[in-house]
Design a protein around this motif. Sequence first.
Motif: not given
Length: 100
Positions: A51-59
């Motif tokens: 979830n942290d990685a997905v959030g960072a990628a989306r940003l």
Amino acid sequence: MEQIISKLEAPQATATVYPVLPVLWVYRNYDDRWTVHLEGEDSEWCHPTRNDAVGAARLIGESYGCYRLYLQLPDGRFCLEMMNLSRRREPPQMGSEGEN
């Protein structure tokens, strides 16, 4: 000969330039850590959870306005998420200050 000259004098078609669409990957690396990779870059960013990685990628993708994001699923397959924020329409505002 006249046909050749007329073709040379005719206006040339202009090439349409499309913006580069960033491609991001979220996957488990060899250390079993969730990693974000932006294609064309040498650096990768590791995160403790998916979830942290997905959030960072989306940003990162949203900072470009549009992106393609490949997300690794628990079974190892990848799914594709595409976003084009520049074409998103804002919802109409319901009433504004000063209106009765």
